[in-house]
Design a protein around this motif. Structure first.
Motif, short mmCIF file in Angstrom:
data_model
loop_
_atom_site.label_atom_id
_atom_site.label_comp_id
_atom_site.label_asym_id
_atom_site.label_seq_id
_atom_site.Cartn_x
_atom_site.Cartn_y
_atom_site.Cartn_z
N UNK A 45 0.82 -1.22 0.00
CA UNK A 45 0.00 0.00 0.00
C UNK A 45 0.85 1.27 0.00
N UNK A 46 2.18 1.14 0.11
CA UNK A 46 3.00 2.30 0.45
C UNK A 46 3.58 2.99 -0.76
N UNK A 47 3.41 4.30 -0.75
CA UNK A 47 3.82 5.16 -1.86
C UNK A 47 4.92 6.13 -1.39
N UNK A 48 5.50 5.87 -0.23
CA UNK A 48 6.50 6.80 0.31
C UNK A 48 7.80 6.70 -0.49
N UNK A 49 8.64 7.71 -0.34
CA UNK A 49 9.90 7.75 -1.09
C UNK A 49 10.91 6.83 -0.41
N UNK A 50 10.82 5.56 -0.77
CA UNK A 50 11.68 4.57 -0.14
C UNK A 50 12.07 3.52 -1.17
N UNK A 51 13.20 2.87 -0.94
CA UNK A 51 13.78 1.97 -1.94
C UNK A 51 14.24 0.68 -1.27
N UNK A 52 13.98 -0.42 -1.95
CA UNK A 52 14.57 -1.68 -1.50
C UNK A 52 15.95 -1.79 -2.15
#
Ligand SMILES: C[S@@+](CC[C@H](N)C(=O)[O-])C[C@H]1O[C@@H](n2cnc3c(N)ncnc32)[C@H](O)[C@@H]1O
Ligand code: SF4
Length: 403
Positions: A45-52
């Motif tokens: 559900x997450x649209x935050x500015x984050x990266x795997x």
């Protein structure tokens, strides 16, 4: 922090701020937000500015992140000048800040303290995924000056956690709270999400009961937002999951408010409840009451004296800018007096302290909201309009009508 960046005015490569932003600096509360843009996996559900790790690509590494962020803190000092500016609140958010070694978070905090100093009793929070910490990690944070933990619990129901694609087991958040208490944290928040597809009223009651039982002094509860471009949105579009229903979400909010109030938590913002005044999140209150904050990290937003800016989004672009001595700010805007008044009403009306009635410019809308029982005039805070419980359910629409 949403993942898309708005357009805005250009920022000089030095990052210098307009004179208007620096007026009165130090007279308003000042805080830091530190964004840590890494996650082990991305929740559906997450649209935050984050990266795997596999999304990150070359040019940015988790290992170097603390020094890169510390560079931005030093730039903040240079851009804000040498005015006395003790930091009242620091908030590490993500992404998953606790994916970094505790020593890295402590290091960034130490650089903030070296450059600005922390105000006596400063609040220092980090968000954490419940499975990403253990007692030793929490002790290291506490020893390094952190005062508050905020765990993303979301739900105590296994099938709801599965729909959300969370990594932790239903019981892990309560143990994380206990470990935080043992490590010496007085202030602990649990974040909950309601109206996930497949969640029943009873699932939600069980999640609230588990959260209360865990013994935090703060609970945030947000309705699940279906963000475009997420796996959750795609599953709903394909008909695999139902769209969350607004009426169901309203019922869940009422359940949350009743159970939290019964357990001694008082709402102080529409989606936030605290067990005492000391348990309120001062960093969020700083955002909601027009304070100044510097947002460190890729995509982080800042606000100082009516100037708002936001950093480049990708960690590689962010690190590259700082390595070449250039401000990581992507663009900015200087708010007009009218923008600021609208923003103030939008944020402050959501607070339990309410908003001065005589400063609201649309008397007919206020009269209707009072007649419809959405607002009341708080008897002990003369002249302030405060949302009723029904008003809290309709806060977004009411604020739209009032601005
Ligand atoms: C972005 S996360 C960062 C902290 C940490 N990684 C975690 O998940 O708890 C902060 C909070 O935002 C919530 N959040 C993210 N996307 C959301 C959405 N679409 N709807 C509701 N809450 C959301 C998360 O569930 C979490 O509690
Ligand atoms: S762990 Fe938190 S930040 Fe990371 S993807 Fe999930 S909700 Fe988003």
């Amino acid at each position: 922090m949403p993942s898309t960046l708005p357009d805005g005015d250009p920022v000089p490569s030095s990052g210098s701020l307009p004179g208007s932003a620096l007026e009165g600096l130090g007279e308003r509360p000042f805080g830091f937000y530190v964004h840590v843009p890494f996650c082990v996996t991305r929740c559906g559900y997450c649209d935050f500015n984050t990266y795997t790790a596999s999304e990150l690509g070359p040019g940015a590494s988790q290992k170097d992140y603390a020094e890169t962020a510390a560079d931005e803190v030093r730039r903040a000092r240079a851009n804000l000048g040498d005015v006395d500016l003790p930091v009242q609140t620091v908030f590490f958010g993500g992404g998953t800040p606790t994916l970094l070694p505790a020593a890295d978070l402590v290091r960034i905090l130490a650089v903030i303290e070296e450059e600005f100093g922390l105000a006596p009793g400063a609040e220092v929070t980090t968000e954490a995924n419940p499975e990403s910490v253990d007692r030793a990690y929490l002790e290291e944070l506490r020893g390094g000056g952190f005062t508050r933990m905020s765990f993303g619990m979301q739900s105590a129901s296994e099938h709801v956690l599965r729909v959300l694609e969370r990594r932790h087991t239903p019981g892990r958040p309560a143990r994380a709270v206990q470990e935080a208490r043992e490590a010496g944290f007085r202030h602990v928040n649990l974040d909950l999400i309601y109206s996930t597809p497949g969640e029943s009223d009873d699932d939600w009651r069980a999640s609230l009961a588990a959260a209360i039982e865990a013994g935090p002094d703060h609970v945030s509860a947000y309705s699940l937002i279906v963000e475009d471009g997420t796996r959750l949105a795609a599953r709903i579009r394909r008909g695999e999951l139902p769209m969350p229903d607004d009426d169901v979400a309203a019922d869940r909010y009422l359940i949350a408010d009743a159970m939290l109030a019964e357990a001694g938590f008082e709402w102080y913002e529409v989606s936030n409840w605290a067990a005492s005044e000391a348990g309120r999140c001062r960093h969020n209150l700083l955002y909601w009451t027009g304070g100044d904050w510097w947002g460190v990290g890729p995509g982080a937003h800042s606000h100082v004296g009516g100037t708002r800016w936001w950093n480049v989004k990708h960690p590689a672009a962010y690190a590259g800018r700082l390595a070449s001595g250039v401000s990581p700010a992507h663009a900015r805007e200087v708010l007009t007096a009218e923008d600021r008044a609208v923003e103030r009403l939008m944020l402050e009306l959501r607070l339990a302290q309410g908003f001065p009635l005589k400063e609201i410019e649309r008397p007919p809308v206020v009269a209707r909201a009072l007649a419809d029982g959405l607002l009341e005039v708080e008897p002990f805070k003369t002249g302030r309009a405060v949302l009723t419980l029904r008003g809290r359910l309709l806060a977004d629409a009411l604020v739209r009508d009032l601005t």
